[in-house]
Motif scaffolding. Structure first.
Motif, short mmCIF file in Angstrom:
data_model
loop_
_atom_site.label_atom_id
_atom_site.label_comp_id
_atom_site.label_asym_id
_atom_site.label_seq_id
_atom_site.Cartn_x
_atom_site.Cartn_y
_atom_site.Cartn_z
N ARG A 1 0.83 -1.21 0.00
CA ARG A 1 0.00 0.00 0.00
C ARG A 1 0.86 1.26 0.00
O ARG A 1 0.55 2.25 -0.68
CB ARG A 1 -0.92 -0.03 1.23
N GLY A 2 1.95 1.20 0.74
CA GLY A 2 2.85 2.35 0.73
C GLY A 2 3.44 2.59 -0.65
O GLY A 2 3.54 3.75 -1.11
N ARG A 3 3.80 1.49 -1.32
CA ARG A 3 4.35 1.65 -2.67
C ARG A 3 3.32 2.21 -3.63
O ARG A 3 3.62 3.10 -4.44
CB ARG A 3 4.84 0.30 -3.17
N GLU A 4 2.08 1.70 -3.51
CA GLU A 4 1.03 2.21 -4.38
C GLU A 4 0.72 3.67 -4.08
O GLU A 4 0.45 4.47 -5.00
CB GLU A 4 -0.23 1.35 -4.22
N ASP A 5 0.76 4.01 -2.80
CA ASP A 5 0.53 5.42 -2.46
C ASP A 5 1.61 6.32 -3.05
O ASP A 5 1.31 7.41 -3.58
CB ASP A 5 0.49 5.57 -0.93
N VAL A 6 2.85 5.83 -2.97
CA VAL A 6 3.94 6.61 -3.55
C VAL A 6 3.76 6.76 -5.06
O VAL A 6 3.94 7.85 -5.64
CB VAL A 6 5.30 5.96 -3.23
N ARG A 7 3.38 5.63 -5.71
CA ARG A 7 3.21 5.70 -7.16
C ARG A 7 2.05 6.61 -7.53
O ARG A 7 2.12 7.39 -8.50
CB ARG A 7 2.97 4.30 -7.72
N THR A 8 0.96 6.54 -6.74
CA THR A 8 -0.20 7.39 -7.02
C THR A 8 0.17 8.87 -6.85
O THR A 8 -0.20 9.72 -7.69
CB THR A 8 -1.36 7.02 -6.09
N GLU A 9 0.89 9.16 -5.78
CA GLU A 9 1.30 10.56 -5.58
C GLU A 9 2.23 11.03 -6.69
O GLU A 9 2.14 12.18 -7.15
CB GLU A 9 1.99 10.68 -4.22
N LEU A 10 3.09 10.14 -7.13
CA LEU A 10 3.99 10.50 -8.22
C LEU A 10 3.22 10.77 -9.50
O LEU A 10 3.48 11.75 -10.21
CB LEU A 10 5.00 9.37 -8.44
N PHE A 11 2.23 9.92 -9.78
CA PHE A 11 1.41 10.13 -10.97
C PHE A 11 0.65 11.44 -10.89
O PHE A 11 0.51 12.18 -11.88
CB PHE A 11 0.42 8.97 -11.14
N ARG A 12 0.13 11.71 -9.72
CA ARG A 12 -0.59 12.98 -9.55
C ARG A 12 0.34 14.19 -9.76
O ARG A 12 -0.06 15.19 -10.39
CB ARG A 12 -1.22 13.04 -8.15
N ALA A 13 1.52 14.09 -9.22
CA ALA A 13 2.47 15.20 -9.41
C ALA A 13 2.82 15.38 -10.88
O ALA A 13 2.87 16.51 -11.40
CB ALA A 13 3.73 14.94 -8.59
N LEU A 14 3.05 14.25 -11.55
CA LEU A 14 3.36 14.34 -12.98
C LEU A 14 2.18 14.90 -13.76
O LEU A 14 2.35 15.68 -14.70
CB LEU A 14 3.74 12.96 -13.52
#
Length: 330
Positions: free
Chosen positions: A176-189
């Motif tokens: 879940r932490g990894r997915e949260d990081v990836r989701t936040e990264l996608f949002r930033a991009l």
């Protein structure tokens, strides 16, 4: 007239239970004829033995006489002596008695043997009881040791189960932490792309969500064919990263089922886990109740029901469409 006595007739002395001896046999009779028949001139032709008292009357002619008491027979020519005839049944009785004594001795000998055999059998039974007692004690000891070993095994199994739960929980949290990081990264991009306005829009009939484009097919096909269609469009079967993306997909199912980019990982024929098409192991999941059940041991692919819940199914099933996903070009 002279008395004509039949050879089979013998007169005795007493009326009560007299013993009449004739033809070598002993007979006990009740007196039925009176003493007057002692001097009767009638010739007796019957073989019936008659007991009568001659004490008050004269005895018949020879061979009968009275000597100080009852009538007694005198031996005469032509009349057999009754005494030798009495010896025949006595001899037979003696022989039978000897045989009975021999049988009695044989029975006593057999009884002694049976008694000895019974004693030996009792000893064997006693030995068996002793052996069984020892075996029973050993069995009880073994049973106690087995109970202790079983208790230890249950404790170890409980500890192992607890450890596995902690590991699974840790992996889930890490995923879940990894997915949260990836989701936040996608949002930033996505925010950067929107600010630059340099990202290409999604193709026609594709839907946009958080920097990715999604295609919901109408035709139905197998899982492998669906992955091929997505590859032809420079995409892949959808990878569900979290609950927000799952909500977006559920809102667009339009009452149909779709293949996801998720497959089972097997070892020795048993499902060990699930993996996305990009090689990442499953962390977020949205299974239907009772799934995955790997029915018949051949449900290796995962599809999304019209409710948005997941279900494992055979990869060669052609009952569902597919969802392709690709990142927007910026």
């Amino acid at each position: 007239m002279a008395h004509q006595l039949h050879p089979g007739v013998l007169f005795a002395s007493e009326c009560e239970q007299s013993v009449c001896t004739s033809l070598g046999r002993v007979h006990s009779r009740v007196c039925t004829w009176r003493a007057r028949m002692c001097a009767s001139p009638r010739a007796f032709v019957s073989h019936r033995r008659v007991c009568a008292s001659c004490e008050l009357y004269a005895c018949p002619p020879a061979p009968w006489s009275r000597v100080g008491g009852p009538c007694t027979p005198r031996a005469r020519e032509g009349f057999p002596s009754p005494r030798p005839r009495l010896q025949e049944p006595l001899s037979s009785a003696s022989t039978e008695r000897a045989a009975l004594l021999d049988g009695h001795d044989l029975l006593r000998t057999n009884a002694s043997k049976q008694t000895a055999a019974l004693g030996a059998l009792k000893e064997e039974v006693g030995d068996c009881h002793s052996c069984c007692s020892g075996t029973q004690a050993l069995l009880q000891t073994t049973r106690a040791e087995l109970g202790e070993a079983q208790a230890k095994l249950m404790e170890q199994e409980s500890a192992l189960r607890e450890l596995r739960e902690r590991v699974t929980q840790g992996l889930a949290e890490a995923g879940r932490g990894r997915e949260d990081v990836r989701t936040e990264l996608f949002r930033a991009l996505e925010a950067v792309r929107l600010q630059n306005n340099s990202c290409e829009p999604c193709p026609t009939s594709w839907l946009s969500f958080e920097g990715s484009c999604y295609f919901f097919s109408v035709p139905k096909t197998t899982w492998a064919a669906a992955q091929g269609h997505c590859a032809d469009a420079s995409a892949h079967l959808v990878i569900v990263g979290g609950l927000d993306e799952q909500g977006f997909l559920t809102r667009n199912t339009r009452g149909r089922g779709y293949w996801l980019g998720l497959r089972a990982v097997r070892h020795l024929g048993k499902v060990q886990g699930y993996q996305w098409v990009d090689g990442v192991s499953l962390s977020f999941s949205h299974w239907n109740k009772g799934e995955p059940n790997d029915a018949w041991g051949r449900e290796n692919c995962v599809m999304m029901l019209h409710t948005g819940l997941w279900n494992d199914a055979p990869c060669d099933s052609e009952k569902d469409g597919w969802i392709c996903e690709k990142r927007r070009n910026c």
